[in-house]
Design a protein around this motif. Sequence first.
Motif, PDB file in Angstrom:
ATOM      1  N   ALA A  97     -17.013   4.956   8.477  1.00 62.30           N
ATOM      2  CA  ALA A  97     -16.217   4.085   9.351  1.00 62.30           C
ATOM      3  C   ALA A  97     -14.751   4.488   9.285  1.00 62.30           C
ATOM      4  O   ALA A  97     -14.202   4.702   8.209  1.00 62.30           O
ATOM      5  CB  ALA A  97     -16.379   2.629   8.923  1.00 62.30           C
ATOM      6  N   GLY A  98     -14.127   4.600  10.472  1.00 64.24           N
ATOM      7  CA  GLY A  98     -12.737   4.996  10.543  1.00 64.24           C
ATOM      8  C   GLY A  98     -12.544   6.493  10.644  1.00 64.24           C
ATOM      9  O   GLY A  98     -11.441   6.972  10.948  1.00 64.24           O
ATOM     10  N   LYS A  99     -13.605   7.256  10.423  1.00 61.56           N
ATOM     11  CA  LYS A  99     -13.529   8.717  10.519  1.00 61.56           C
ATOM     12  C   LYS A  99     -14.306   9.197  11.738  1.00 61.56           C
ATOM     13  O   LYS A  99     -13.725   9.562  12.752  1.00 61.56           O
ATOM     14  CB  LYS A  99     -14.067   9.359   9.247  1.00 61.56           C
ATOM     15  N   GLU A 100     -15.638   9.196  11.643  1.00 63.61           N
ATOM     16  CA  GLU A 100     -16.440   9.638  12.791  1.00 63.61           C
ATOM     17  C   GLU A 100     -16.675   8.514  13.789  1.00 63.61           C
ATOM     18  O   GLU A 100     -16.880   8.766  14.976  1.00 63.61           O
ATOM     19  CB  GLU A 100     -17.801  10.181  12.340  1.00 63.61           C
ATOM     20  N   PHE A 101     -16.709   7.281  13.307  1.00 63.85           N
ATOM     21  CA  PHE A 101     -16.959   6.163  14.215  1.00 63.85           C
ATOM     22  C   PHE A 101     -16.000   5.014  13.934  1.00 63.85           C
ATOM     23  O   PHE A 101     -15.417   4.910  12.853  1.00 63.85           O
ATOM     24  CB  PHE A 101     -18.409   5.677  14.111  1.00 63.85           C
ATOM     25  N   GLY A 102     -15.840   4.180  14.945  1.00 66.88           N
ATOM     26  CA  GLY A 102     -14.980   3.009  14.813  1.00 66.88           C
ATOM     27  C   GLY A 102     -15.745   1.746  15.111  1.00 66.88           C
ATOM     28  O   GLY A 102     -16.887   1.780  15.598  1.00 66.88           O
ATOM     29  N   CYS A 103     -15.126   0.617  14.850  1.00 66.78           N
ATOM     30  CA  CYS A 103     -15.777  -0.668  15.066  1.00 66.78           C
ATOM     31  C   CYS A 103     -14.727  -1.697  15.464  1.00 66.78           C
ATOM     32  O   CYS A 103     -13.562  -1.606  15.049  1.00 66.78           O
ATOM     33  CB  CYS A 103     -16.501  -1.123  13.809  1.00 66.78           C
ATOM     34  N   ALA A 104     -15.132  -2.645  16.281  1.00 67.25           N
ATOM     35  CA  ALA A 104     -14.207  -3.692  16.718  1.00 67.25           C
ATOM     36  C   ALA A 104     -14.995  -4.916  17.177  1.00 67.25           C
ATOM     37  O   ALA A 104     -16.160  -4.813  17.580  1.00 67.25           O
ATOM     38  CB  ALA A 104     -13.326  -3.188  17.859  1.00 67.25           C
ATOM     39  N   ILE A 105     -14.350  -6.063  17.098  1.00 67.03           N
ATOM     40  CA  ILE A 105     -14.861  -7.292  17.695  1.00 67.03           C
ATOM     41  C   ILE A 105     -14.042  -7.513  18.964  1.00 67.03           C
ATOM     42  O   ILE A 105     -12.835  -7.737  18.899  1.00 67.03           O
ATOM     43  CB  ILE A 105     -14.705  -8.499  16.744  1.00 67.03           C
TER      44      ILE A 105
ATOM     45  N   LEU B 113     -19.577 -15.422  -0.399  1.00 69.41           N
ATOM     46  CA  LEU B 113     -18.179 -15.151  -0.077  1.00 69.41           C
ATOM     47  C   LEU B 113     -17.292 -15.174  -1.315  1.00 69.41           C
ATOM     48  O   LEU B 113     -16.059 -15.159  -1.205  1.00 69.41           O
ATOM     49  CB  LEU B 113     -17.674 -16.162   0.950  1.00 69.41           C
ATOM     50  N   ASP B 114     -17.928 -15.168  -2.506  1.00 67.85           N
ATOM     51  CA  ASP B 114     -17.172 -15.209  -3.759  1.00 67.85           C
ATOM     52  C   ASP B 114     -17.159 -13.855  -4.474  1.00 67.85           C
ATOM     53  O   ASP B 114     -16.783 -13.769  -5.638  1.00 67.85           O
ATOM     54  CB  ASP B 114     -17.756 -16.267  -4.697  1.00 67.85           C
ATOM     55  N   LEU B 115     -17.557 -12.792  -3.776  1.00 67.18           N
ATOM     56  CA  LEU B 115     -17.687 -11.492  -4.417  1.00 67.18           C
ATOM     57  C   LEU B 115     -16.525 -10.560  -4.101  1.00 67.18           C
ATOM     58  O   LEU B 115     -15.847 -10.697  -3.082  1.00 67.18           O
ATOM     59  CB  LEU B 115     -18.996 -10.821  -3.973  1.00 67.18           C
ATOM     60  N   ASP B 116     -16.314  -9.589  -4.982  1.00 64.73           N
ATOM     61  CA  ASP B 116     -15.345  -8.519  -4.743  1.00 64.73           C
ATOM     62  C   ASP B 116     -16.001  -7.517  -3.794  1.00 64.73           C
ATOM     63  O   ASP B 116     -16.972  -6.856  -4.153  1.00 64.73           O
ATOM     64  CB  ASP B 116     -14.984  -7.845  -6.061  1.00 64.73           C
ATOM     65  N   VAL B 117     -15.491  -7.423  -2.575  1.00 66.09           N
ATOM     66  CA  VAL B 117     -16.107  -6.562  -1.564  1.00 66.09           C
ATOM     67  C   VAL B 117     -15.290  -5.291  -1.323  1.00 66.09           C
ATOM     68  O   VAL B 117     -15.448  -4.630  -0.298  1.00 66.09           O
ATOM     69  CB  VAL B 117     -16.301  -7.330  -0.233  1.00 66.09           C
ATOM     70  N   SER B 118     -14.441  -4.938  -2.273  1.00 64.54           N
ATOM     71  CA  SER B 118     -13.572  -3.768  -2.099  1.00 64.54           C
ATOM     72  C   SER B 118     -14.355  -2.461  -2.002  1.00 64.54           C
ATOM     73  O   SER B 118     -13.845  -1.462  -1.490  1.00 64.54           O
ATOM     74  CB  SER B 118     -12.562  -3.677  -3.249  1.00 64.54           C
ATOM     75  N   SER B 119     -15.605  -2.468  -2.471  1.00 65.88           N
ATOM     76  CA  SER B 119     -16.424  -1.255  -2.398  1.00 65.88           C
ATOM     77  C   SER B 119     -17.109  -1.089  -1.050  1.00 65.88           C
ATOM     78  O   SER B 119     -17.723  -0.054  -0.788  1.00 65.88           O
ATOM     79  CB  SER B 119     -17.489  -1.269  -3.501  1.00 65.88           C
ATOM     80  N   LEU B 120     -17.011  -2.094  -0.179  1.00 57.28           N
ATOM     81  CA  LEU B 120     -17.647  -2.014   1.138  1.00 57.28           C
ATOM     82  C   LEU B 120     -16.763  -1.247   2.117  1.00 57.28           C
ATOM     83  O   LEU B 120     -15.573  -1.045   1.885  1.00 57.28           O
ATOM     84  CB  LEU B 120     -17.950  -3.415   1.668  1.00 57.28           C
ATOM     85  N   ASP B 121     -17.328  -0.841   3.242  1.00 57.73           N
ATOM     86  CA  ASP B 121     -16.630   0.006   4.211  1.00 57.73           C
ATOM     87  C   ASP B 121     -15.585  -0.766   5.013  1.00 57.73           C
ATOM     88  O   ASP B 121     -15.482  -1.996   4.913  1.00 57.73           O
ATOM     89  CB  ASP B 121     -17.636   0.653   5.166  1.00 57.73           C
ATOM     90  N   ALA B 122     -14.840  -0.016   5.832  1.00 58.84           N
ATOM     91  CA  ALA B 122     -13.718  -0.597   6.575  1.00 58.84           C
ATOM     92  C   ALA B 122     -14.170  -1.685   7.547  1.00 58.84           C
ATOM     93  O   ALA B 122     -13.467  -2.688   7.738  1.00 58.84           O
ATOM     94  CB  ALA B 122     -12.970   0.499   7.329  1.00 58.84           C
TER      95      ALA B 122
ATOM     96  N   ALA C 156     -16.835  -3.665   7.236  1.00 60.95           N
ATOM     97  CA  ALA C 156     -17.179  -4.840   6.443  1.00 60.95           C
ATOM     98  C   ALA C 156     -15.921  -5.570   5.993  1.00 60.95           C
ATOM     99  O   ALA C 156     -15.889  -6.800   5.940  1.00 60.95           O
ATOM    100  CB  ALA C 156     -18.018  -4.425   5.229  1.00 60.95           C
ATOM    101  N   GLN C 157     -14.882  -4.799   5.671  1.00 60.22           N
ATOM    102  CA  GLN C 157     -13.617  -5.423   5.271  1.00 60.22           C
ATOM    103  C   GLN C 157     -13.048  -6.263   6.417  1.00 60.22           C
ATOM    104  O   GLN C 157     -12.519  -7.361   6.200  1.00 60.22           O
ATOM    105  CB  GLN C 157     -12.599  -4.348   4.870  1.00 60.22           C
ATOM    106  N   LYS C 158     -13.169  -5.747   7.647  1.00 61.34           N
ATOM    107  CA  LYS C 158     -12.719  -6.515   8.817  1.00 61.34           C
ATOM    108  C   LYS C 158     -13.498  -7.822   8.922  1.00 61.34           C
ATOM    109  O   LYS C 158     -12.933  -8.887   9.199  1.00 61.34           O
ATOM    110  CB  LYS C 158     -12.935  -5.708  10.109  1.00 61.34           C
ATOM    111  N   ALA C 159     -14.808  -7.733   8.714  1.00 64.13           N
ATOM    112  CA  ALA C 159     -15.663  -8.916   8.835  1.00 64.13           C
ATOM    113  C   ALA C 159     -15.293  -9.973   7.808  1.00 64.13           C
ATOM    114  O   ALA C 159     -15.172 -11.159   8.133  1.00 64.13           O
ATOM    115  CB  ALA C 159     -17.131  -8.515   8.678  1.00 64.13           C
ATOM    116  N   VAL C 160     -15.127  -9.548   6.567  1.00 66.65           N
ATOM    117  CA  VAL C 160     -14.795 -10.497   5.501  1.00 66.65           C
ATOM    118  C   VAL C 160     -13.449 -11.162   5.787  1.00 66.65           C
ATOM    119  O   VAL C 160     -13.277 -12.369   5.583  1.00 66.65           O
ATOM    120  CB  VAL C 160     -14.779  -9.778   4.137  1.00 66.65           C
ATOM    121  N   LYS C 161     -12.505 -10.375   6.289  1.00 62.50           N
ATOM    122  CA  LYS C 161     -11.180 -10.917   6.606  1.00 62.50           C
ATOM    123  C   LYS C 161     -11.277 -11.956   7.729  1.00 62.50           C
ATOM    124  O   LYS C 161     -10.631 -13.016   7.672  1.00 62.50           O
ATOM    125  CB  LYS C 161     -10.232  -9.786   7.005  1.00 62.50           C
TER     126      LYS C 161
END
Length: 414
Positions: A281-289, A344-353, A355-360
């Motif tokens: 994510a962020g390299k070969e492909f992108g994602c958006a809502i 929603l109480d977990l450290d999600v820093s290991s997830l992709d970009a 997923a980070q958008k989703a959690v935010k």
Amino acid sequence: MKLKPCLTALALACAAGASFQAANAQEMKAEVIHWWTSGGESAAVKVFAEQFAKAGGTWVDTAIAGGVNARTAAINRVVGGTPPTAMQFNTGKQFDELVENDLLRDVDQIATEQKWKSFMPQAIIDATSRNGKMYAVPVNIHGQNWLWLSKAALEKAGASEPANWDEALVALEKLKAAGLIPLAFSGQKVWERGLFNAVLVGKGGTALWASIHGKRDPAAARSPEFRAVAETYGKLRGYIDPGAPGRNWNDATNLVIQGKAGMQIMGDWAKGEFAAAGQTAGKEFGCAILSNEGGYVMGGDVFAFPKLKDPAQQKAQLVLAKVMLEPETQIRFAQKKGSIPVRLDLDVSSLDACAQKAVKLLADKKHQVAAQEMLSPPALTGAMEDVISQYWNTPAMTADAFMAKVADVLKQPF
């Protein structure tokens, strides 16, 4: 002289121990019916199997392609008296009749012991609860209204990554002009509805979403805002390729992965396909809502447990429920599946970009939009799906005619 009786006693003790171990292994055997058969999905469900094995269990995998097929097979098994240990449903109302007929075991005790309600979104808790008790184990949160895009395809077309539906239409036109498939599409009724819902929440907004799927207000279907949704959805017909009808969703995703298509609207389970193909994510492909309001349509998957008489199987069900929601399991599963943890109480820093958008987004409750399956009974969802499919596959149908059909559906008692 007492050695022989001691040896005999020891032998009996060993035999008893072996019998106990064998019984324990047997009681930790769990047959699980699910529909996760694509590359990314298979990798994800393997996480559950591995974690259950670590807990001393044996996962018996019964994978049946297609959600409808898997659910039907599971329900038939339950009604027919040969239930599996666990079975998959989408988060929502699909298991209501099983609860009403007292065929499902509630999981309220373990939910209380493990404090599930302290770390799950309220909409997810509500969607799995009946009469104040939880009847299913939510295992993830899927965003249903993601846009996936090929960065190479957009660059070739000279198109920018869109942030809303107006910008998406501009990008789709440029992709079409460049000779690429603008919108990779799976021409099946469920995905026709999925695309419509993405337009509904993104173009129409969260209030309109609630009026249509929640309040079931016929007047909302006749509003100017709904007309804009209908017209935008109709325009998208012009950006799909002739091979779309009947295509599987993951095959549509593969067109984006290969750079043959520019975009796809699909839930975040599609991200698992990108991961399986070695893309980032962020390299070969992108994602958006695509939304001016950030409305994130929360769906997901749950596992329900049929009522079983065998104490060994009952124990296996509880172990499964516990294992599926352990922090390590949640993170590893999300990495493979493309979803985000239901916790929603977990450290999600290991997830992709993405997923980070989703959690935010979900950190703000105003962005949490309950999926149609959580709000509508299956019969209503099916009726809406039929009307949406008719409109999509009948280009001559006007937006006004479609709006009238939707209003008629919303008037019906379900």
